[in-house]
Write a protein that holds these residues in place. Structure first.
Motif, mmCIF file in Angstrom:
data_model
loop_
_atom_site.group_PDB
_atom_site.id
_atom_site.type_symbol
_atom_site.label_atom_id
_atom_site.label_comp_id
_atom_site.label_asym_id
_atom_site.label_seq_id
_atom_site.Cartn_x
_atom_site.Cartn_y
_atom_site.Cartn_z
ATOM 1 N N LEU A 322 -34.483 -15.200 -2.989
ATOM 2 C CA LEU A 322 -35.521 -14.236 -3.338
ATOM 3 C C LEU A 322 -36.579 -14.940 -4.176
ATOM 4 C CD1 LEU A 322 -36.524 -11.236 -3.488
ATOM 5 C CD2 LEU A 322 -35.236 -11.058 -5.627
ATOM 6 N N ARG A 323 -37.810 -14.979 -3.675
ATOM 7 C CA ARG A 323 -38.937 -15.518 -4.435
ATOM 8 C C ARG A 323 -39.571 -14.378 -5.226
ATOM 9 N NH1 ARG A 323 -39.087 -21.234 -4.492
ATOM 10 N NH2 ARG A 323 -38.148 -21.905 -2.517
ATOM 11 N N ILE A 324 -39.788 -14.625 -6.524
ATOM 12 C CA ILE A 324 -40.177 -13.561 -7.447
ATOM 13 C C ILE A 324 -41.533 -13.895 -8.056
ATOM 14 C CG2 ILE A 324 -39.521 -12.330 -9.547
ATOM 15 C CD1 ILE A 324 -36.611 -13.227 -8.947
ATOM 16 N N PRO A 325 -42.551 -13.020 -7.903
ATOM 17 C CA PRO A 325 -43.876 -13.319 -8.446
ATOM 18 C C PRO A 325 -43.938 -13.102 -9.948
ATOM 19 C CG PRO A 325 -43.874 -11.139 -7.495
ATOM 20 C CD PRO A 325 -42.511 -11.720 -7.213
ATOM 21 N N PRO A 326 -44.943 -13.705 -10.615
ATOM 22 C CA PRO A 326 -45.151 -13.385 -12.023
ATOM 23 C C PRO A 326 -45.291 -11.878 -12.210
ATOM 24 C CG PRO A 326 -46.502 -15.249 -11.393
ATOM 25 C CD PRO A 326 -45.899 -14.713 -10.123
ATOM 26 N N GLY A 327 -44.699 -11.382 -13.285
ATOM 27 C CA GLY A 327 -44.689 -9.946 -13.548
ATOM 28 C C GLY A 327 -43.337 -9.309 -13.319
ATOM 29 N N ILE A 328 -42.441 -10.040 -12.633
ATOM 30 C CA ILE A 328 -41.066 -9.573 -12.439
ATOM 31 C C ILE A 328 -40.132 -10.575 -13.088
ATOM 32 C CG2 ILE A 328 -39.251 -9.010 -10.775
ATOM 33 C CD1 ILE A 328 -41.386 -8.225 -8.791
ATOM 34 N N ASP A 329 -39.301 -10.103 -13.988
ATOM 35 C CA ASP A 329 -38.329 -10.969 -14.656
ATOM 36 C C ASP A 329 -37.282 -11.426 -13.652
ATOM 37 O OD1 ASP A 329 -36.887 -11.900 -17.227
ATOM 38 O OD2 ASP A 329 -35.388 -10.650 -16.222
ATOM 39 N N VAL A 330 -36.888 -12.720 -13.735
ATOM 40 C CA VAL A 330 -35.958 -13.252 -12.745
ATOM 41 C C VAL A 330 -34.604 -12.559 -12.817
ATOM 42 C CG1 VAL A 330 -35.043 -15.154 -14.157
ATOM 43 C CG2 VAL A 330 -35.142 -15.379 -11.668
ATOM 44 N N LYS A 331 -34.168 -12.161 -14.013
ATOM 45 C CA LYS A 331 -32.888 -11.454 -14.109
ATOM 46 C C LYS A 331 -32.979 -10.113 -13.400
ATOM 47 C CE LYS A 331 -29.326 -9.808 -17.310
ATOM 48 N NZ LYS A 331 -29.234 -8.488 -16.652
ATOM 49 N N THR A 332 -34.099 -9.432 -13.567
ATOM 50 C CA THR A 332 -34.299 -8.163 -12.877
ATOM 51 C C THR A 332 -34.244 -8.372 -11.362
ATOM 52 O OG1 THR A 332 -35.661 -7.305 -14.681
ATOM 53 C CG2 THR A 332 -35.903 -6.247 -12.513
ATOM 54 N N GLY A 333 -34.899 -9.438 -10.890
ATOM 55 C CA GLY A 333 -34.892 -9.722 -9.470
ATOM 56 C C GLY A 333 -33.519 -10.058 -8.939
ATOM 57 N N LEU A 334 -32.787 -10.910 -9.661
ATOM 58 C CA LEU A 334 -31.456 -11.300 -9.208
ATOM 59 C C LEU A 334 -30.496 -10.110 -9.245
ATOM 60 C CD1 LEU A 334 -29.537 -13.441 -8.208
ATOM 61 C CD2 LEU A 334 -29.186 -14.189 -10.581
ATOM 62 N N ASP A 335 -30.581 -9.294 -10.298
ATOM 63 C CA ASP A 335 -29.743 -8.099 -10.364
ATOM 64 C C ASP A 335 -30.018 -7.184 -9.175
ATOM 65 O OD1 ASP A 335 -28.609 -8.963 -12.714
ATOM 66 O OD2 ASP A 335 -29.774 -7.641 -14.019
ATOM 67 N N ALA A 336 -31.300 -7.019 -8.836
ATOM 68 C CA ALA A 336 -31.657 -6.151 -7.713
ATOM 69 C C ALA A 336 -31.134 -6.714 -6.393
ATOM 70 C CB ALA A 336 -33.174 -5.973 -7.655
ATOM 71 N N LEU A 337 -31.242 -8.029 -6.215
ATOM 72 C CA LEU A 337 -30.756 -8.648 -4.976
ATOM 73 C C LEU A 337 -29.250 -8.473 -4.840
ATOM 74 C CD1 LEU A 337 -31.164 -10.413 -2.464
ATOM 75 C CD2 LEU A 337 -30.948 -12.427 -3.957
ATOM 76 N N VAL A 338 -28.523 -8.750 -5.900
ATOM 77 C CA VAL A 338 -27.062 -8.614 -5.856
ATOM 78 C C VAL A 338 -26.665 -7.173 -5.584
ATOM 79 C CG1 VAL A 338 -24.974 -8.750 -7.267
ATOM 80 C CG2 VAL A 338 -26.612 -10.635 -7.292
ATOM 81 N N ALA A 339 -27.295 -6.233 -6.291
ATOM 82 C CA ALA A 339 -26.960 -4.823 -6.088
ATOM 83 C C ALA A 339 -27.277 -4.379 -4.655
ATOM 84 C CB ALA A 339 -27.720 -3.958 -7.092
ATOM 85 N N HIS A 340 -28.387 -4.855 -4.111
ATOM 86 C CA HIS A 340 -28.749 -4.484 -2.749
ATOM 87 C C HIS A 340 -27.730 -5.020 -1.753
ATOM 88 C CE1 HIS A 340 -31.757 -3.554 0.474
ATOM 89 N NE2 HIS A 340 -31.008 -4.449 1.109
ATOM 90 N N LEU A 341 -27.347 -6.274 -1.890
ATOM 91 C CA LEU A 341 -26.375 -6.861 -0.972
ATOM 92 C C LEU A 341 -25.050 -6.106 -1.026
ATOM 93 C CD1 LEU A 341 -27.046 -10.664 -1.628
ATOM 94 C CD2 LEU A 341 -27.629 -9.382 0.444
ATOM 95 N N GLU A 342 -24.603 -5.795 -2.229
ATOM 96 C CA GLU A 342 -23.331 -5.086 -2.371
ATOM 97 C C GLU A 342 -23.394 -3.697 -1.764
ATOM 98 O OE1 GLU A 342 -21.680 -7.239 -6.478
ATOM 99 O OE2 GLU A 342 -22.826 -5.358 -6.599
ATOM 100 N N ALA A 343 -24.528 -3.006 -1.965
ATOM 101 C CA ALA A 343 -24.639 -1.632 -1.464
ATOM 102 C C ALA A 343 -24.801 -1.574 0.050
ATOM 103 C CB ALA A 343 -25.835 -0.941 -2.130
#
Length: 454
Positions: A322-343
């Protein structure tokens, strides 16, 4: 010496730059020691250390970073009152991928149609030669360097394992400087001098799905037995919407880029996308590349077409970036990716999602004296004004350096341009870009010293 004479010196140094780049490309310095020998990286690191020592830098040493790789450090105090400039690059490279797809050996620098081909020719051994050639030119033209110098050349940037970032945080004075030149990007297009003002961050995860105790005959059990590969395909398909935009739950994908624009025609030519193939996503090309999150499936573990058996698969695995633009915290992005994959895992399948490497996005402040010195240097070297663009790739060290040295100006430049095909087969560098960017860096060091000591 005049600026024109400095340009002549750089031009005279180009045969040496080519010979050195050939030696450096010959090292298969891929920092994944499961697949490439560690001694290839160690030899490359020693080559880099010897090269900077030969240009008069002192304190040259190999740093053992916590991820098991080596970075090269060198320094040289400057004249009294002069600023200190840190030069960064990396000697590790991406794997060659499909070696049969290369028109010449990946680890053998080959000239063809006016370009120099080889893995790392641009990313990032070509940028390392930019630093060396600039320093050699100043040493030959001026007898020395107008600034204090620090050099750090990383050994695992492409792996995203964070070894140098961790080392820098543990030794916070080591890389302190007034200006930091990151040699790991390039010009928006060949001949257009460019600083990269924005980088997307990166977050990676793997997902492993298990549905059966073992593979089953697809004729005897297919249709009722749950297929792990089919489940994985469903999960991966959920990562994009019908337009191809990132559909990771919790992340927005409607941001816009207000800087230099990237025409669809130019992008198609640079990326070699046929006219009858639609581009992915919505918005402008610049929006999609530099302002919005983008998700990519980097690899899938499953049976190959050739040699695969008629079986319902019991397990399947994928690696997702997941490539994350400025304005999104990387932890927020990684948490969202993991949660999406699991769901997204279908009912009845068992999944394990693992967090892999990550790096924060970056945005530069382009208003300081170092940027003014770089703009002047680029104008003189290229004969045209500097522009600022974004970059879809990630350089995690940038945010570490910004955190450690908040007053330092960080400038991203390099020899890469869209046709270099970094990370792909047949990577190459345009020697004219290497020449002009080497001249740019030499002029920048002169200009910045004059601006800071006047």
């Amino acid at each position: 010496m005049t600026q024109q004479s400095l340009a002549d010196v750089v031009r005279d140094l180009m045969p040496r730059a080519k010979a050195d780049l050939a030696e450096l490309v010959a090292f298969a310095s891929v920092a994944d020691f499961r697949h490439f020998p560690a001694e290839e990286s160690h030899k490359a690191a020693q080559w880099v250390a010897d090269a900077f020592a030969a240009e008069g830098l002192t304190g040259v040493r190999l740093l053992d970073t916590p991820d098991g790789t080596q970075s090269v450090y060198a320094e040289l105090p400057g004249p009294a009152g002069a600023p200190t400039v840190l030069l960064y690059s990396h000697y590790d490279v991406q794997p060659p991928l499909d070696e049969a797809g290369w028109h010449s050996p990946a680890f053998e620098l080959t000239e063809r149609d006016g370009r120099w081909y080889g893995r790392g020719a641009a990313d990032c051994k070509g940028n390392l030669l930019m630093h060396l050639t600039a320093l050699r030119a100043l040493r030959r033209a001026d007898g020395g360097y107008p600034v204090g110098l620090k050099v750090i050349v990383e050994g695992s940037e492409e792996q995203g394992t964070g070894g140098l970032e961790e080392y820098a945080r543990a030794h916070p004075d080591l890389l302190a400087a007034d200006a930091i030149v990151i040699g790991d990007t390039g010009n928006f297009t060949a001949g257009l001098p460019t600083v990269t003002a924005s980088l997307r961050g990166i977050a990676e995860a793997s997902i492993s799905i298990t549905t059966l105790a073992g593979d089953l005959h697809s004729g005897a059990f297919g249709g009722a037995a749950p297929d792990a590969l089919q489940s994985l395909v469903k999960v991966l398909a959920s990562l994009h919407d019908e337009n191809g935009d990132c559909a990771v739950t919790g992340l927005t994908a409607d941001q816009t880029w207000d800087g230099v624009q990237y025409s669809e025609e130019q992008f198609r030519a640079d990326a070699k996308v046929p006219d009858d193939i639609a581009l992915t996503g919505t918005g402008t090309v610049a929006d999609r590349l530099w302002a919005r999150p983008a998700v990519t499936v980097l690899g899938i573990d499953c049976p190959p077409v050739f040699g695969g058996s008629s079986s319902v698969q019991s397990t399947a695995r994928a690696r997702v970036s997941l490539r994350i633009p400025p304005g999104i915290d990387v932890k927020t992005g990684l948490d969202a990716l993991v949660a999406h994959l699991e769901a997204a895992v279908p009912l009845g399948a068992h999944a394990v999602v693992e967090r892999l490497g990550s790096g924060e996005p970056f945005r530069a402040d382009t208003t300081g004296p170092a940027y003014a010195a770089m703009a002047e240097a680029m104008q003189d070297a290229f004969g045209t004004a500097m522009v600022a663009s974004g970059e879809g790739g990630s350089i995690p060290l940038c945010n570490t350096l910004r955190t450690l040295y908040p007053e330092a100006e960080i400038i991203l430049i390099g020899v890469e341009e869209p046709t270099t095909q970094i990370h792909a087969v047949n990577e190459s560098v345009d020697p004219q870009e290497l020449e002009r960017m080497s001249l740019t860096e030499a002029l920048f060091l002169r200009n910045y010293a004059a601006a800071r000591t006047s």
